[in-house]
Scaffold this motif. Structure first.
Motif, PDB file in Angstrom:
ATOM      1  N   PHE A  30      -8.137   1.234   4.652  1.00  0.00           N
ATOM      2  CA  PHE A  30      -8.006   0.687   3.344  1.00  0.00           C
ATOM      3  C   PHE A  30      -8.026   2.251   2.349  1.00  0.00           C
ATOM      4  CE2 PHE A  30      -9.986  -0.182  -0.716  1.00  0.00           C
ATOM      5  CZ  PHE A  30      -9.418  -1.356  -1.168  1.00  0.00           C
ATOM      6  N   ASP A  31      -8.909   2.909   2.540  1.00  0.00           N
ATOM      7  CA  ASP A  31      -9.053   4.159   1.699  1.00  0.00           C
ATOM      8  C   ASP A  31      -7.789   5.172   1.866  1.00  0.00           C
ATOM      9  OD1 ASP A  31     -11.442   3.280   0.675  1.00  0.00           O
ATOM     10  OD2 ASP A  31     -12.582   4.511   1.960  1.00  0.00           O
ATOM     11  N   LEU A  32      -7.489   5.316   3.324  1.00  0.00           N
ATOM     12  CA  LEU A  32      -6.314   6.017   3.327  1.00  0.00           C
ATOM     13  C   LEU A  32      -4.927   5.479   2.668  1.00  0.00           C
ATOM     14  CD1 LEU A  32      -6.658   6.789   7.249  1.00  0.00           C
ATOM     15  CD2 LEU A  32      -6.692   8.423   5.428  1.00  0.00           C
ATOM     16  N   CYS A  33      -4.911   4.208   2.708  1.00  0.00           N
ATOM     17  CA  CYS A  33      -3.851   3.804   1.931  1.00  0.00           C
ATOM     18  C   CYS A  33      -4.089   3.753   0.598  1.00  0.00           C
ATOM     19  CB  CYS A  33      -3.616   2.163   2.295  1.00  0.00           C
ATOM     20  SG  CYS A  33      -3.114   1.615   4.077  1.00  0.00           S
ATOM     21  N   ASP A  34      -5.076   3.603   0.007  1.00  0.00           N
ATOM     22  CA  ASP A  34      -5.520   3.795  -1.491  1.00  0.00           C
ATOM     23  C   ASP A  34      -5.171   5.167  -2.028  1.00  0.00           C
ATOM     24  OD1 ASP A  34      -6.285   2.634  -3.784  1.00  0.00           O
ATOM     25  OD2 ASP A  34      -8.302   3.234  -3.618  1.00  0.00           O
ATOM     26  N   ASN A  35      -5.236   6.179  -1.111  1.00  0.00           N
ATOM     27  CA  ASN A  35      -4.968   7.793  -1.576  1.00  0.00           C
ATOM     28  C   ASN A  35      -3.724   8.194  -0.887  1.00  0.00           C
ATOM     29  OD1 ASN A  35      -7.757   7.648  -2.485  1.00  0.00           O
ATOM     30  ND2 ASN A  35      -8.451   8.207  -0.522  1.00  0.00           N
ATOM     31  N   ALA A  36      -2.869   7.424  -0.403  1.00  0.00           N
ATOM     32  CA  ALA A  36      -1.550   7.711   0.203  1.00  0.00           C
ATOM     33  C   ALA A  36      -0.651   8.128  -0.900  1.00  0.00           C
ATOM     34  CB  ALA A  36      -1.056   6.750   1.161  1.00  0.00           C
ATOM     35  N   ASP A  37      -0.739   7.729  -1.945  1.00  0.00           N
ATOM     36  CA  ASP A  37       0.145   8.185  -3.046  1.00  0.00           C
ATOM     37  C   ASP A  37       0.040   9.524  -3.497  1.00  0.00           C
ATOM     38  OD1 ASP A  37      -2.078   7.507  -4.590  1.00  0.00           O
ATOM     39  OD2 ASP A  37      -1.314   6.280  -6.024  1.00  0.00           O
ATOM     40  N   GLY A  39       0.537  12.364  -2.248  1.00  0.00           N
ATOM     41  CA  GLY A  39       1.313  13.508  -1.575  1.00  0.00           C
ATOM     42  C   GLY A  39       1.851  13.035  -0.071  1.00  0.00           C
ATOM     43  N   GLU A  40       2.531  14.157   0.226  1.00  0.00           N
ATOM     44  CA  GLU A  40       3.177  13.831   1.795  1.00  0.00           C
ATOM     45  C   GLU A  40       1.951  14.123   2.824  1.00  0.00           C
ATOM     46  OE1 GLU A  40       5.804  12.678   3.440  1.00  0.00           O
ATOM     47  OE2 GLU A  40       6.410  11.946   1.468  1.00  0.00           O
ATOM     48  N   GLU A  41       0.917  15.088   2.442  1.00  0.00           N
ATOM     49  CA  GLU A  41       0.003  15.091   3.402  1.00  0.00           C
ATOM     50  C   GLU A  41      -0.972  13.923   3.500  1.00  0.00           C
ATOM     51  OE1 GLU A  41      -1.799  17.126   6.133  1.00  0.00           O
ATOM     52  OE2 GLU A  41      -0.216  17.808   4.898  1.00  0.00           O
ATOM     53  N   SER A  42      -1.137  13.141   2.417  1.00  0.00           N
ATOM     54  CA  SER A  42      -2.009  11.889   2.505  1.00  0.00           C
ATOM     55  C   SER A  42      -1.011  10.770   3.421  1.00  0.00           C
ATOM     56  CB  SER A  42      -2.371  11.459   1.368  1.00  0.00           C
ATOM     57  OG  SER A  42      -1.216  11.226   0.478  1.00  0.00           O
ATOM     58  N   LEU A  43       0.190  10.855   3.128  1.00  0.00           N
ATOM     59  CA  LEU A  43       0.927   9.894   3.859  1.00  0.00           C
ATOM     60  C   LEU A  43       1.011  10.478   5.303  1.00  0.00           C
ATOM     61  CD1 LEU A  43       4.060   8.958   1.932  1.00  0.00           C
ATOM     62  CD2 LEU A  43       2.363   7.404   2.588  1.00  0.00           C
ATOM     63  N   LYS A  44       1.011  11.570   5.729  1.00  0.00           N
ATOM     64  CA  LYS A  44       1.020  12.017   6.941  1.00  0.00           C
ATOM     65  C   LYS A  44      -0.315  11.536   7.745  1.00  0.00           C
ATOM     66  CE  LYS A  44       1.065  16.192   9.711  1.00  0.00           C
ATOM     67  NZ  LYS A  44       1.200  17.692   9.627  1.00  0.00           N
ATOM     68  N   GLU A  45      -1.499  11.732   6.999  1.00  0.00           N
ATOM     69  CA  GLU A  45      -2.965  11.476   7.448  1.00  0.00           C
ATOM     70  C   GLU A  45      -2.732   9.840   7.670  1.00  0.00           C
ATOM     71  OE1 GLU A  45      -7.588  11.948   6.353  1.00  0.00           O
ATOM     72  OE2 GLU A  45      -6.036  12.557   4.951  1.00  0.00           O
ATOM     73  N   LEU A  46      -2.393   9.277   6.769  1.00  0.00           N
ATOM     74  CA  LEU A  46      -2.123   7.622   7.194  1.00  0.00           C
ATOM     75  C   LEU A  46      -1.514   7.371   8.384  1.00  0.00           C
ATOM     76  CD1 LEU A  46      -2.656   4.818   6.579  1.00  0.00           C
ATOM     77  CD2 LEU A  46      -0.817   4.742   4.667  1.00  0.00           C
ATOM     78  N   ARG A  47      -0.387   7.806   8.701  1.00  0.00           N
ATOM     79  CA  ARG A  47       0.617   7.679   9.904  1.00  0.00           C
ATOM     80  C   ARG A  47      -0.221   8.131  11.009  1.00  0.00           C
ATOM     81  NH1 ARG A  47       5.011   8.958   6.077  1.00  0.00           N
ATOM     82  NH2 ARG A  47       6.192   7.012   5.830  1.00  0.00           N
ATOM     83  N   GLN A  48      -0.852   9.288  10.871  1.00  0.00           N
ATOM     84  CA  GLN A  48      -1.601   9.478  12.194  1.00  0.00           C
ATOM     85  C   GLN A  48      -2.697   8.710  12.475  1.00  0.00           C
ATOM     86  OE1 GLN A  48      -2.789  13.521  10.601  1.00  0.00           O
ATOM     87  NE2 GLN A  48      -1.039  14.481  11.863  1.00  0.00           N
ATOM     88  N   TRP A  49      -3.577   8.059  11.495  1.00  0.00           N
ATOM     89  CA  TRP A  49      -4.501   6.888  11.812  1.00  0.00           C
ATOM     90  C   TRP A  49      -3.937   5.783  12.272  1.00  0.00           C
ATOM     91  CZ3 TRP A  49      -5.859   2.094  11.283  1.00  0.00           C
ATOM     92  CH2 TRP A  49      -7.215   1.943  11.291  1.00  0.00           C
ATOM     93  N   LEU A  50      -2.840   5.513  12.179  1.00  0.00           N
ATOM     94  CA  LEU A  50      -2.164   4.383  12.491  1.00  0.00           C
ATOM     95  C   LEU A  50      -1.765   4.570  13.880  1.00  0.00           C
ATOM     96  CD1 LEU A  50       0.150   3.238   9.600  1.00  0.00           C
ATOM     97  CD2 LEU A  50      -1.902   2.171  10.330  1.00  0.00           C
ATOM     98  N   LEU A  51      -1.268   5.602  14.267  1.00  0.00           N
ATOM     99  CA  LEU A  51      -0.811   5.997  15.525  1.00  0.00           C
ATOM    100  C   LEU A  51      -1.863   6.186  16.426  1.00  0.00           C
ATOM    101  CD1 LEU A  51       1.563   6.949  17.365  1.00  0.00           C
ATOM    102  CD2 LEU A  51       1.397   9.372  16.704  1.00  0.00           C
TER     103      LEU A  51
END
Length: 153
Positions: A30-37, A39-51
């Protein structure tokens, strides 16, 4: 918390703390999604968590279904609200398809929510694919997602 200690006594603090930590773990997505906007680094961290967590079925499902009661939002509400890329939504829905069935107390499905929020066609298609029945569901006002799409334009 101090209030909990007063009510439960010191003996139950570790049980309480364990439950709190589990909730914090479930809240991570939830928090990763909430903070994913942010920048690219936050989207990268979210995708890594999902993987990293997609094979932890129970944990992944719990994280996908997490609801922040203060904001009355679940993880997928945040994905839609932040207009995150479709691959994020699809990954969550592939590994936790029941998350698409989230409905509010007033009958609003994620598809209703998406229509009001003006998300991309890719997002709408992913939601309909995951939960086709939602396209015909009416909220408490008697509106379908299509009604909301027309109304919100």
């Amino acid at each position: 918390s101090e209030e909990h200690r007063k009510i439960m006594g010191d003996n139950d603090v570790t049980t309480y703390d364990l439950c709190f930590n589990r909730d914090q773990e479930k809240r991570k997505l939830f928090d990763l999604c909430d903070n994913a906007d942010e920048g690219e680094e936050s989207l990268k961290e979210l995708r890594q968590w999902l993987l990293r967590n997609k094979h932890e079925k129970k944990y992944f499902k719990a994280a996908a279904m997490y609801r922040d009661h203060e904001r009355n939002r679940c993880t997928l509400h945040v994905v839609l609200e932040k207009k995150l890329p479709v691959d994020i939504l699809e990954t969550i829905l592939i590994h936790a398809p029941m998350a698409a069935n989230v409905k509010s107390a007033n009958g609003v499905t994620l598809l209703h929510w998406a229509m009001v929020g003006g998300v991309s066609l890719d997002i709408v298609q992913a939601l309909v694919k995951a939960y086709p029945e939602s396209s015909r569901m009416l909220d408490q006002q008697g509106f379908s997602p299509l009604h909301w799409a027309c109304y919100c334009g």
